[in-house]
Write a protein that holds these residues in place. Sequence first.
Motif, short mmCIF file in Angstrom:
data_model
loop_
_atom_site.label_atom_id
_atom_site.label_comp_id
_atom_site.label_asym_id
_atom_site.label_seq_id
_atom_site.Cartn_x
_atom_site.Cartn_y
_atom_site.Cartn_z
N SER A 33 13.75 -25.64 109.65
CA SER A 33 12.94 -24.43 109.83
C SER A 33 11.86 -24.37 108.76
N GLU A 34 10.85 -23.58 109.05
CA GLU A 34 9.75 -23.40 108.09
C GLU A 34 10.28 -22.81 106.78
N ALA A 35 11.27 -21.93 106.88
CA ALA A 35 11.81 -21.30 105.67
C ALA A 35 12.39 -22.36 104.74
N ARG A 36 13.09 -23.32 105.32
CA ARG A 36 13.70 -24.36 104.48
C ARG A 36 12.66 -25.33 103.95
N LEU A 37 11.69 -25.64 104.78
CA LEU A 37 10.64 -26.55 104.31
C LEU A 37 9.84 -25.92 103.17
N ARG A 38 9.58 -24.61 103.28
CA ARG A 38 8.85 -23.94 102.19
C ARG A 38 9.71 -23.95 100.92
N ALA A 39 11.01 -23.66 101.07
CA ALA A 39 11.89 -23.64 99.90
C ALA A 39 11.96 -25.01 99.23
N ALA A 40 11.81 -26.06 100.04
CA ALA A 40 11.86 -27.42 99.50
C ALA A 40 10.49 -27.92 99.06
N ASP A 45 4.80 -31.12 105.90
CA ASP A 45 5.05 -32.55 105.65
C ASP A 45 5.45 -33.22 106.96
N PRO A 46 4.66 -34.18 107.46
CA PRO A 46 5.00 -34.82 108.75
C PRO A 46 6.26 -35.67 108.68
N THR A 47 6.68 -36.07 107.48
CA THR A 47 7.90 -36.89 107.35
C THR A 47 9.17 -36.05 107.35
N ALA A 48 9.01 -34.71 107.51
CA ALA A 48 10.17 -33.83 107.51
C ALA A 48 10.87 -33.81 108.86
N ARG A 49 10.52 -34.73 109.72
CA ARG A 49 11.17 -34.90 111.03
C ARG A 49 12.05 -36.15 110.93
N VAL A 50 13.38 -35.97 111.10
CA VAL A 50 14.30 -37.08 110.86
C VAL A 50 15.16 -37.35 112.08
N LEU A 51 15.58 -38.61 112.23
CA LEU A 51 16.49 -38.99 113.31
C LEU A 51 17.88 -38.43 113.01
N LEU A 52 18.45 -37.70 113.96
CA LEU A 52 19.74 -37.04 113.75
C LEU A 52 20.84 -37.62 114.63
N LEU A 53 20.47 -38.08 115.83
CA LEU A 53 21.48 -38.43 116.81
C LEU A 53 20.93 -39.49 117.74
N THR A 72 17.39 -26.95 98.37
CA THR A 72 17.42 -26.99 96.91
C THR A 72 17.97 -28.31 96.39
N SER A 73 18.43 -29.17 97.28
CA SER A 73 19.01 -30.44 96.87
C SER A 73 17.92 -31.48 96.62
N GLY A 74 18.15 -32.32 95.64
CA GLY A 74 17.19 -33.39 95.37
C GLY A 74 17.16 -34.43 96.47
N SER A 75 18.20 -34.48 97.32
CA SER A 75 18.22 -35.44 98.43
C SER A 75 17.99 -34.74 99.76
N PHE A 76 17.20 -33.68 99.75
CA PHE A 76 16.88 -32.94 100.97
C PHE A 76 16.33 -33.88 102.03
N LEU A 77 16.94 -33.81 103.23
CA LEU A 77 16.62 -34.65 104.38
C LEU A 77 16.97 -36.12 104.17
N GLY A 78 17.73 -36.41 103.11
CA GLY A 78 18.27 -37.75 102.92
C GLY A 78 19.66 -37.83 103.54
N PRO A 79 20.32 -38.98 103.43
CA PRO A 79 21.66 -39.13 104.00
C PRO A 79 22.64 -38.11 103.40
N LYS A 80 23.32 -37.39 104.27
CA LYS A 80 24.25 -36.35 103.83
C LYS A 80 25.48 -36.94 103.18
N HIS A 81 25.90 -38.13 103.66
CA HIS A 81 27.11 -38.76 103.16
C HIS A 81 26.80 -40.05 102.41
N ASP A 82 25.74 -40.03 101.65
CA ASP A 82 25.35 -41.22 100.90
C ASP A 82 26.57 -41.82 100.17
#
Length: 478
Positions: A33-40, A45-53, A72-82
Motif C-alpha cells: 500500500s501507499e501508506a507502507r511505501l511512504r513509511a519505508a 519506487d518502480p522496484t516495489a513490485r515483487v513476485l509473491l506467488l 520499518t525493517s531494513g529488509s523491507f520487500l526482501g526475503p521474509k525467511h532469509d
Amino acid sequence: MATFGPQFGDDDKGRLEVEPHGPGRVDVFFTPSEARLRAAGRFGDPTARVLLLRFDAKKESTTLFPVNTMPTSGSFLGPKHDPIISIELVEANGLASIVDDFNDSEHFVLPTTVDEVEMYLNECMPSGFTKDPNFGLGLDRTLTFIIQALAQIDDIEHLRLTDAKTLEVSRSEDGKTYEMGFQLFDELRRGAGRFDDKARMSSRKKKKQLAYSNLLHRLDKDTFPLKLFEREPDEIAETIGRTIVDAKLSENDRAAVVGLAKVAVRSSLNTQRGAIIKLHDEIELASIDELIAHVEAKLAVKTSEPQWQKLFEANPFILDMAFNVPVLMLQGQAHVGGKKLTGAGEKITDFLFANQFTDNLAIIEIKTPGMPLLSSKEYRSGVYGPSPDLVSAVTQVLDQINHLQSDIFRLKALNPEHRMESFGIRGVLVAGVIPEPARKRSFELYRSALAGISIITFDELLAKLRSLRALLASDLSA
C-alpha cells in the motif's frame, strides 16, 4: 493508549497483479500500500513490485516467495525467511488440467484473476502458512523454528514440500533445495502447536499459583493454606525430551534432576526397575571414571604423601582392592601405639582396616609413586637389592604391627565402638611404581618373600581401577 510502530488504516492493503506466462504457468505480483511505501521511503519506487506467488501446472507446484512487508525493517520487500527465498508446494493433481476431446489439447485450470488467487490462498493453502498477501505469505510465525534450522545448512535457498515423501528428507543435486514430505511438515506443525498450548497452560497455572501464594496465602494462611504446584501427566517427560545434552544443564538443572531422581526412585522401582539399575550402574561408572582421572593426574605430577592420603580417605574402596577379602576402614591416621584410635599415640599408621567377617586388623602405609623400590646399582648380575627407602618403609610397617599387637587389648577397651581382633595383623605398603623390565624380577622376588606384609605399587592400583571400570562397562552394555 500507547501504540508501537507505524499505524495504518483500512486502506493499508497492497495490490495483487496476475500475469499468465504461457500455458500452465501464472505469476502473481504484490505491491504494498501507499501508506507502507511512504513509511519505508519508497513511494513511487518502480522496484516495489515483487513476485509473491507462482502456479506451475506442468510441475504440479505452487511456489511462494515470502516477502517482508514491514516498512520499518531494513529488509523491507526482501526475503521474509532469509536465507530461504522460496517455498514450493508439490502435490499430484494439486492443479487441475483438462484434455480437450476434440483435439487432445491440454488446458490447465489455474487462478487467473485476483479473486481466484485470494480464494486459493484462503481455501487451498495448507495449514501452517500465512494466507494474507499483506503479511508477505510464508510460514506461520509459530513455525519459524523450521527456517532457523534450515538456515544452519550451507547454501540452502529453497524449501520444497512434496507428497512424494513421508517422513524422510533430502537435498537436491545442486544442494540449494531442502526437500521434506507434507506428513513430516504436519507433524512438526502439530508438535509445535502442542508445545505452545502446554506452555500457555503452564503459564496460566504458574500465574494462578503466584497470585494465590502472594495475595491469598499471605492474607490468611489458615483459610488459604499453601498449595503444591500440580503438574500434568508426562509434563516432565515432554519438557526434558528424549535427548538430554548435559553441557547445557545449569547447576540448578542438575540439582533438580538429582533431587527428582532421589524422591522418585522408591516409587518407580516396580515399573522402572531395569532403568533404575542401569542408572545406578551409570553412577558407579561415572564415579570410577572420575577417580581414574584423578589418580592419573596425580601420577603425572609430583604429589606428596598427605595429598595421596587425602585422595584415599575420600575414596577408601581404592585401598579395598589391596586385599582379597571385604574390609572396612576404621580410621585414617590411626594411633596404634597409644590411647584411642583418634587420640594421641606413639605410632601412627596411615589407615587402619578390619576384615568385615573376622574383624582381623590390617594397616596400610602410604608413600609416593616416586619412591625408589630398588637400589640403583646391581648387587650381582641382574640382581638388585631393595632400596634403603623401601627397607625403611617395610620396617616402619613391621614396627606399627608390633605396637598394634602389643596394645590390642588396651585399644579394644578404649574403642568399644569398633570390633577389632589381632589373629594375624596384616600390613600393606603402597609405594612406587613397577620397575623397568630388567628389574621386575628382583622386585617381585623381594616382595613375595615378605611375611605378613604386601607391597602394592600405585600403577597396580590404577590398573585394578581400570579393570573394575571395564567390568562395570561390560555389565552396563549387556
